[in-house]
Design an enzyme around this catalytic site. Structure first.
Site, PDB file in Angstrom:
ATOM      1  N   ARG A 249       0.495  -0.655  -8.471  1.00  0.00           N
ATOM      2  CA  ARG A 249       1.024  -1.994  -8.195  1.00  0.00           C
ATOM      3  C   ARG A 249       0.605  -2.981  -9.277  1.00  0.00           C
ATOM      4  O   ARG A 249       1.356  -3.887  -9.637  1.00  0.00           O
ATOM      5  CB  ARG A 249       0.554  -2.465  -6.822  1.00  0.00           C
ATOM      6  CG  ARG A 249       1.278  -1.761  -5.673  1.00  0.00           C
ATOM      7  CD  ARG A 249       0.688  -2.116  -4.314  1.00  0.00           C
ATOM      8  NE  ARG A 249      -0.563  -1.418  -4.066  1.00  0.00           N
ATOM      9  CZ  ARG A 249      -1.663  -1.979  -3.591  1.00  0.00           C
ATOM     10  NH1 ARG A 249      -1.672  -3.275  -3.330  1.00  0.00           N
ATOM     11  NH2 ARG A 249      -2.747  -1.267  -3.379  1.00  0.00           N
TER      12      ARG A 249
ATOM     13  N   HIS B 126      -7.192   1.370   2.811  1.00  0.00           N
ATOM     14  CA  HIS B 126      -6.452   1.178   1.564  1.00  0.00           C
ATOM     15  C   HIS B 126      -4.970   1.314   1.870  1.00  0.00           C
ATOM     16  O   HIS B 126      -4.548   2.254   2.548  1.00  0.00           O
ATOM     17  CB  HIS B 126      -6.885   2.233   0.537  1.00  0.00           C
ATOM     18  CG  HIS B 126      -6.446   1.932  -0.863  1.00  0.00           C
ATOM     19  ND1 HIS B 126      -5.128   1.975  -1.250  1.00  0.00           N
ATOM     20  CD2 HIS B 126      -7.151   1.591  -1.965  1.00  0.00           C
ATOM     21  CE1 HIS B 126      -5.039   1.675  -2.529  1.00  0.00           C
ATOM     22  NE2 HIS B 126      -6.259   1.441  -2.999  1.00  0.00           N
TER      23      HIS B 126
END
Length: 606
Positions: free
Chosen positions: A266, A246
């Protein structure tokens, strides 16, 4: 004969995360006598750490979204190495499974029209993640757990399974005969007392292998138990080389390094910058995604403001692309002081918006790092997060290659190909958890469990062996060496020399693990628990390294420094792994061929 506690069921589910609980509900509702076994307490499964949302093409935010677009996004994200049938079933059935959670009491965030809200995530063309702030996994577990309790399904908490039991009709291996599944052997973590479950159907829902790596977002439970249990029972595994790092785990302070920073940051407007303040992701847009991704900051900012075009900001590229970009910036000397990058949402959104949409992230950084994310950026970097490889299963039933054995969730391979899109994990759990539970219950209707008694003695002797040695290897020291080996030599960027060295080291660790010793007694003994877990982690690590050395290309979560390009030939086959008497073997197997009507979804419009 070993003294132990015995129970009998039609279906035994190992693991109490999203997949395990959904499988148990399905099996129970199909009329099977069902039980769930979990290493920790009910409600503490790693699923609670999944924060962003559940990917499902419900079309609540974008009416153009549908299962075909979701299917295409999933296949493209997995670099076309997914089992197409699993990806199809997942995309088609995810909305129904989400609405089911809503019916059972899940409290999703809402659109202004009162529909389940859906947010943007990397690799998804449309906003399709149903969410509860940034605590979606927690709400999923709360809902499923409440359903399990209401149905009266038996749950055995703080109980570790060490071996799958068979009826002894198959070939000889590990001191007993393989055959059809007949149950499982384990022990109570508190007392050390042994327990055996007779069941013709066993569903593995044990999650991943992240504790083999030094820097990971995974919980302590993720020691590859299900992968190893399946392999030792005779099941095949596939594509274990594909590990997802990740892109955004915490990198500071060191005590919390690796803890996940949700992609929702994000998805809600956060941007990535290097130490020079440059928004660097525009330099790393691969050709494959250029048609869908904004190639300049002004265009990306317009997308965040009105979302009327389909060009997405580069921060929402698939996770493998973002992780490699951050890694490249750090290697080029442009990383943050703690060896990561800056994730900035403070300059993009108001404090009120951040605290409302990202409450867990706000508190996580405030409490653990003394960082106020409404005022300053976060330092983040890649962390071992998910394994795409796993037990080879039949797509429609989640059946493994051993009769009576099923696998769902992260322990099962094929669904995500070489890289998983964010949000697809939670929908994967409930789609294939239900299918596994249904199939396991159906199988149990025509089969009975017949445990070969000699397996109980072998399993018990194997479990207590560390107590019978004095002055042997320390499990904590061995675990640290394993984690350093995997992090350093089989990490985000790989090459042949390092992986060959890793395999040599793993053989050494395997030999030393046969001499592990622990002190004290069997009553809640963490050193003993780790000694047992290490057998599983070592087997999984060897499979990862062996498959990674074999796959001579870069694809998804597998990046080779010495083979940096994707090889079309490797895109047509899987690596199938098996284990017998401690030896790991691998073969190549053709990828299932996608039907023509689905292939048309990937053709460029004329």
């Amino acid at each position: 004969m070993t003294e132990l506690e015995r129970h009998s069921y039609d279906v035994l589910v190992i693991g109490a995360g999203g997949a395990g609980l959904r499988a148990a509900i399905a099996a129970h509702e199909s009329g099977a006598r069902t039980a769930v076994v979990c290493k920790s307490l009910l409600g503490k499964a790693h699923t609670v750490m999944a924060e962003g949302g559940i990917a499902a093409a419900m079309g609540n935010v974008w009416q153009d979204d549908n299962w075909k677009v979701h299917f295409r996004d999933t296949m493209r994200g997995g670099k076309m190495l997914n089992n197409w049938r699993m990806a199809q079933l997942h995309a088609q059935e995810a909305p129904a499974r989400v609405w089911e959670l809503e019916e059972w009491g899940a409290l999703f965030d809402r659109t202004k029209d009162g529909l389940i809200s859906q947010r943007d995530f990397g690799g998804h063309r449309y906003a399709r993640l149903a969410h509860v702030g940034d605590r979606t996994g927690l709400e999923m577990i709360r809902t499923l757990q409440q359903r399990v309790v209401a149905l009266g399904i038996d749950v055995y908490m703080e109980c570790t399974i060490t071996r799958l039991l068979t009826d002894g009709t198959g070939e000889e291996a590990h001191g007993a005969r393989r055959g059809n599944i007949a149950g499982a052997f384990g022990y109570w973590r508190e007392t050390g007392r042994f327990i055996a479950f007779e069941a013709p159907s066993v569903v593995l829902a044990t999650g991943g292998i992240g504790k083999s790596f030094k820097v990971t977002s995974n919980s302590w439970e993720y020691s590859g138990d299900g992968h190893a249990l399946a392999a030792r029972a005779g099941a095949t595994l596939l594509n274990m080389e594909f590990i997802q790092f990740h892109p955004t785990g915490m990198v500071w302070p060191p005590s919390v390094r690796g803890i996940l920073v949700t992609e929702s940051v994000r998805g809600d407007g956060g941007i990535l910058k290097n130490k020079d303040g440059k928004r660097f992701m525009f330099d790393y847009i691969p050709d494959f995604f250029k048609a869908d991704t904004a190639d300049n900051e002004a265009e990306a900012d317009r997308w965040y403001e009105d979302k009327k075009n389909n060009r997405r900001p580069p921060e929402l590229l698939p996770r493998d692309e973002v992780a490699r970009a951050i890694n490249a910036e750090v290697k080029a000397g442009r990383g943050s002081p703690a060896g990561g990058a800056y994730l900035d949402i403070a300059s993009r959104r108001s404090p009120e918006y951040i605290r409302k949409r990202l409450p867990s992230m706000y508190h996580q950084f405030k409490e653990l790092a003394d960082v106020d994310i409404t005022k300053e950026p976060m330092e983040v970097g890649p962390t071992c997060h998910y394994i795409m490889g796993g037990v080879e299963v039949e797509p429609d039933t989640a059946a493994a290659t051993v009769p009576g054995l099923y696998a769902a969730g992260e322990v099962a391979g094929g669904m995500h190909g070489s890289n998983r899109l964010g949000g697809n994990s939670l929908s994967d759990l409930i789609v294939f958890g239900k299918r596994a539970g249904d199939a396991a219950a159906e199988y149990a209707k025509s089969h009975t469990a017949r445990i070969a008694d000699d397996q109980l003695d072998v399993a018990a002797k194997e479990a207590v062996a560390p107590f019978e040695r004095e002055g042997g290897e320390n499990p904590y020291a061995l675990h640290q060496e394993l984690q350093n080996t995997m992090n350093t030599l089989v990490g985000i960027i790989r090459d042949a020399d390092e992986m060959s060295a890793a395999l040599e080291k793993l053989q050494e660790l395997k030999a030393r693990a046969k001499n592990l010793s622990v002190e004290g007694n069997r009553q809640f003994n963490p050193g003993w628990h780790l000694a047992i877990d290490l057998r599983n982690m070592l087997l999984c690590s060897e499979m990862v390294a062996k498959a990674a050395l074999e796959r001579k290309e870069s694809r998804g979560g597998h990046t080779r420094n010495d083979y940096p390009k994707t090889d079309p030939e490797w895109g047509t086959k899987n690596i199938i792994l098996s284990e017998k008497d401690g030896v790991v073997a691998l073969v190549h197997k053709p990828l299932p061929v996608m039907p023509d009507d689905l292939k048309e979804l990937f053709e460029e419009p004329k």
